[in-house]
Design a protein around this motif. Structure first.
Motif: not given
Ligand code: NAP
Length: 238
Positions: A17, A39-40, A67-68, A94, A161, A165, A194, A196
Motif C-alpha cells: 500500500s 495490505s490491510r 491483516d497479516l 515485504n 523488531y 528480522k 529509505t 518511508t
Molecule cells: P512502510 O512504508 O511503513 O510500509 C509498511 C507496509 O506494511 C505497508 O504497506 C503496510 O500496509 C504493511 N503492513 C503493516 N502491517 C501490516 C499488517 N498487519 N498486515 C498487512 N500489511 C501490513 O514501511 P517500509 O519502510 O516500506 O517497510 C517495508 C519493509 O522494509 C519492512 O519489512 C521494513 O522492516 C523493511 N525495511 C525498511 C527500511 C527503511 O529504511 N524504510 C530499512 C530496512 C528494512 P497497511 O498499513 O496498509 O496494512
C-alpha cells in the motif's frame, strides 16, 4: 524495445500500500508482471492499483485486504490463489512494522506478539500456504525484506523488531536450503535507510529528502524475481 523482464509472471507483494512494497509493485507492473497487492488498507491498495494500470499498460492488479496478524486468513490464501491463478511465480514478503522502541522490561506482551506475528510468523505462514503454488512455477522466486544493520547489532530498545528480522533471515535461509533441489530461489533484501513511513516513525527528526527513495531500490527486486536469477539463501543490498 527491450523485452519486459517479468512478462506474465504472477507476483504477490505484501505491504504494497505504500513505501518499498508500493515501489516494487509498480516496478513489477512496468516489467510486465501481474501484481497481487496485499495490505490491510483497501482504499490505499486501490490507489496503488490506479498507478499499476498506468505503469503496466492498463493491466489491473489483484487486491487482497488482509491483516497479516490473522493466521487463518493467511492459511486460506494458498487455496484461493491456486483457484484463481494455478501457480505463483514471485512472493515478496515485504510488509513489516517497527513497533514501539522501548526497553525490554517495558514492552507489553501484546506489542511483542504483534511485531513477531507480522514480521516473522506471517512470513512462515505465507511460505507454508504458498509453497505448492511456487513449486508449480517454472522459476519460483521468494524475496523477504530484512534490516540487517539493526538485526545484527542487538541495539538497545529495538528488540521486537531486531529479533523478528534476525529470525526472518534464518527462516528465509532455511527455506532456501529446503528448496535447493527445486526451481525456487529464496533471498533477502536489506534496503538500508529509505524514505518511508516506517523510517519516519523510527527517526522522526530526519529530513527524508536526504534519504534514498523507494523507487531507487526496485532494480534489485526485479533482478531477484527474474527467472534467470540463480543464487539462493543470500542477503542482497541494493
Ligand atoms: P512502510 O512504508 O511503513 O510500509 C509498511 C507496509 O506494511 C505497508 O504497506 C503496510 O500496509 C504493511 N503492513 C503493516 N502491517 C501490516 C499488517 N498487519 N498486515 C498487512 N500489511 C501490513 O514501511 P517500509 O519502510 O516500506 O517497510 C517495508 C519493509 O522494509 C519492512 O519489512 C521494513 O522492516 C523493511 N525495511 C525498511 C527500511 C527503511 O529504511 N524504510 C530499512 C530496512 C528494512 P497497511 O498499513 O496498509 O496494512
Amino acid at each position: 524495445m527491450a523485452e519486459k523482464r517479468l512478462k506474465d509472471r504472477i507476483a504477490l507483494i505484501t505491504g504494497a500500500s505504500r513505501g518499498i512494497g508500493r515501489a516494487v509493485a509498480l516496478a513489477y507492473a512496468r516489467e510486465g508482471a501481474h501484481v497481487i497487492l496485499l495490505s490491510r488498507d483497501l482504499s490505499a491498495l486501490g490507489r496503488v492499483d490506479d498507478a499499476v494500470r498506468k505503469a503496466g499498460d492498463g493491466k489491473e492488479a489483484t487486491l487482497i485486504p488482509l491483516d497479516l496478524a490473522d493466521g487463518g486468513a493467511i492459511d486460506a490464501l494458498g487455496p484461493k490463489l491456486y483457484e484463481r491463478f494455478g501457480r505463483l511465480d514471485i512472493l515478496v514478503g515485504n510488509a513489516g512494522i517497527l513497533g514501539r522502541l522501548s526497553p525490554l522490561t517495558h514492552i507489553p506482551s501484546e506489542h511483542w506478539e504483534r511485531v513477531l506475528a507480522v514480521n516473522l510468523t506471517a512470513n512462515w505462514r505465507l511460505i507454508r500456504t504458498l509453497d505448492p503454488l511456487l513449486r508449480r512455477s517454472d522459476a519460483g522466486r521468494v524475496i523477504f525484506v530484512t534490516s540487517s544493520g539493526v538485526a545484527d547489532s542487538a541495539r538497545a530498545y529495538w528488540a521486537p523488531y531486531s529479533v523478528s528480522k534476525i529470525a526472518l533471515e534464518t527462516l528465509a535461509k532455511t527455506y532456501a536450503d529446503e528448496t535447493r533441489d527445486s526451481a525456487i530461489k529464496v533471498n533477502l533484501v536489506n534496503p538500508r535507510a529509505t524514505a518511508t513511513c516506517m523510517r519516519a516513525e523510527a527517526y522522526p527528526g530526519e529530513d527524508q529528502a536526504t534519504l534514498r527513495q523507494p523507487d531507487e531500490l526496485t532494480e534489485i527486486f526485479v533482478k531477484l524475481a527474474s527467472p534467470d536469477w540463480t543464487a539462493t539463501g543470500e542477503i542482497v543490498e541494493p
